[in-house]
Design a protein around this motif. Structure first.
Motif, PDB file in Angstrom:
ATOM      1  N   CYS A   1       0.814  -1.229   0.000  1.00 30.02           N
ATOM      2  CA  CYS A   1       0.000   0.000   0.000  1.00 30.02           C
ATOM      3  C   CYS A   1       0.842   1.271   0.000  1.00 30.02           C
TER       4      CYS A   1
ATOM      5  N   ARG B   1     -16.036 -13.934  -0.520  1.00 27.40           N
ATOM      6  CA  ARG B   1     -17.030 -12.877  -0.298  1.00 27.40           C
ATOM      7  C   ARG B   1     -16.429 -11.662   0.427  1.00 27.40           C
TER       8      ARG B   1
ATOM      9  N   ASN C   1     -10.807   2.486   2.444  1.00 22.96           N
ATOM     10  CA  ASN C   1     -12.142   2.350   3.021  1.00 22.96           C
ATOM     11  C   ASN C   1     -12.623   3.726   3.477  1.00 22.96           C
TER      12      ASN C   1
END
Ligand code: CO8
Length: 372
Positions: free
Chosen positions: A155, A194, A300
């Protein structure tokens, strides 16, 4: 002599995948898996695949869609991974192609030609091969003299590479550096998981750093300080690597793809990042309210809002800490550079801003900059 950011470039693929498309494909895959494994699931030998939801994804992450370098294959329930054609050694590699698009835009923004640049850094979460370096391929394609190398810092690949560029120019070992972040993330996503299938998108960003004496750009930013922090964590991990050839296990098992404990990451990284940012601003003799814009890592939306609230003591206005997650999703190290690219030209001379990444490693990288 000051070191300045004199140009930035952003390239996005034409194709994109919406949450709805992604969830439809995943849920079809999961339902079929559950039907086919009904007996084993009932016996407790196999875990049932839970269903995903577009509403959850947007609420939990702020993501509405993601750009994909190759959409084909991702939504195919028989494949669930992009179908990227392998290229021959004498063809341009996928990441070099992405990098070139962004590099040319950054060079145009900084009014630089190949002759002006003497160092090329390609820095991102993954490179598609170990050698020759993607940076050297890009250097050759652009006709740049000097040298290039690749860097991997997940990141924080973009910010850490900009730090290296800053150091090289400040030390006088390079005059003008091209930093590029071709974040081709989708081949590392487990689209059958998921919890992870919605997080990432593909994009390429680039920046030029040079001495202020050579800068002719309309929008340039003096780098007032850089700061980096790493702290080892297994909460974001991929075991993909060259040792797979020597292991007897499955080279494509789930642990070889991106996986994380997202809740723990959220809880641990937010306070670390807020504290780091405040210290970084103080280290260059400034206070948090002096900063006009925070170009934060884009993993996020709730994370960014929390960090901004901790820093400012209130909710940020959109332009104080711009969000690009809705359109781009998490693009590994490129997120804060996308935010900078899209939201910097309105700043006035003397305005202060901070670019900051945070995530896998853990790693945090920041720069305090001032518009010239
Ligand atoms: N659909 C519906 N429900 C879901 C889904 C889904 N897709 N996913 C989870 N749920 C459910 C869970 O099962 C859970 O249900 P229950 O409460 O009944 O158990 C409920 O929703 C809540 O689950 P979580 O607690 O996991 O949900 P969160 O609110 O924490 O949101 C996030 C999950 C979005 C993953 C969030 O935790 C997050 O974003 N955390 C921070 C993550 C982060 O910053 N990661 C860094 C990413 S790494 C990076 O930036 C670069 C890495 C290198 C590049 C890699 C490129 C491939």
């Amino acid at each position: 002599m000051a070191v300045v950011i004199s140009g930035s470039g952003l390239w996005k693929p034409e194709e994109f995948v919406t949450n709805e498309e992604l969830v439809e494909a995943y849920n079809a895959y999961a339902s079929r898996f559950n039907e086919e494994n009904a007996e084993a699931i009932a016996a407790g030998d196999v875990a049932e695949k839970p269903l995903s939801s577009a509403e959850f994804i947007e609420k939990a992450s702020g993501i509405k869609q993601r750009y994909t370098y190759c959409k084909e294959g991702i939504l195919d329930v028989d494949r669930m991974r992009p179908l990227i054609p392998e290229r021959a050694d004498d063809e341009i590699s996928h990441q070099a192609e992405m990098a070139l698009h962004a590099a040319k835009k950054a060079m145009a923004a900084a009014s630089k030609t190949a002759e002006d640049i003497d160092m090329v850094v390609v820095s991102c979460a993954y490179t598609e091969r170990a050698y020759p370096a993607i940076a050297i391929e890009v250097q050759e394609a652009l006709g740049i003299h000097g040298f290039g190398f690749d860097m991997l810092v997940a990141c924080s690949a973009a910010t850490f590479a900009i730090h290296r560029a800053y150091d090289a120019v400040a030390a006088g070992s390079s005059k003008c550096v091209l930093v590029i972040n071709p974040e081709l993330t989708t081949p590392q996503i487990n689209f059958t998981d998921r919890d992870a299938h919605f997080i990432f998108g593909d994009v390429a960003t680039a920046m030029i750093l040079e001495e202020d004496t050579t800068c002719t750009s309309d929008h340039s930013y003096e780098v007032l300080g850089t700061q980096a922090l790493t702290q080892y964590s297994n909460n974001i991990r991929s075991n993909f690597g060259y040792l797979s050839y020597a292991y007897d296990g499955d080279p494509f098992s789930d642990d070889k793809l991106f996986h994380q404990n997202g809740r723990k990451v959220f809880k641990e990284v937010c306070p670390m990042a807020a504290q780091h940012l405040e210290q970084q601003v103080n280290a260059v003799g400034l206070e948090v309210p002096d900063v006009k814009r925070w170009w934060l890592h884009q993993a996020n939306i709730n994370m960014n809002e929390l960090i901004a609230r901790r820093l400012l003591g209130r909710d940020p206005e959109f332009l104080e800490a711009p969000i690009v997650l809705d359109e781009y999703a998490n693009t590994a190290s490129a997120g804060s550079i996308i935010a900078f690219n899209l939201y910097h030209e309105d700043l006035q001379a003397g305005d202060l801003g901070v670019i900051c990444s945070f995530g896998a490693g853990y790693s945090i990288g920041s720069l305090v900059i001032r518009k010239r």
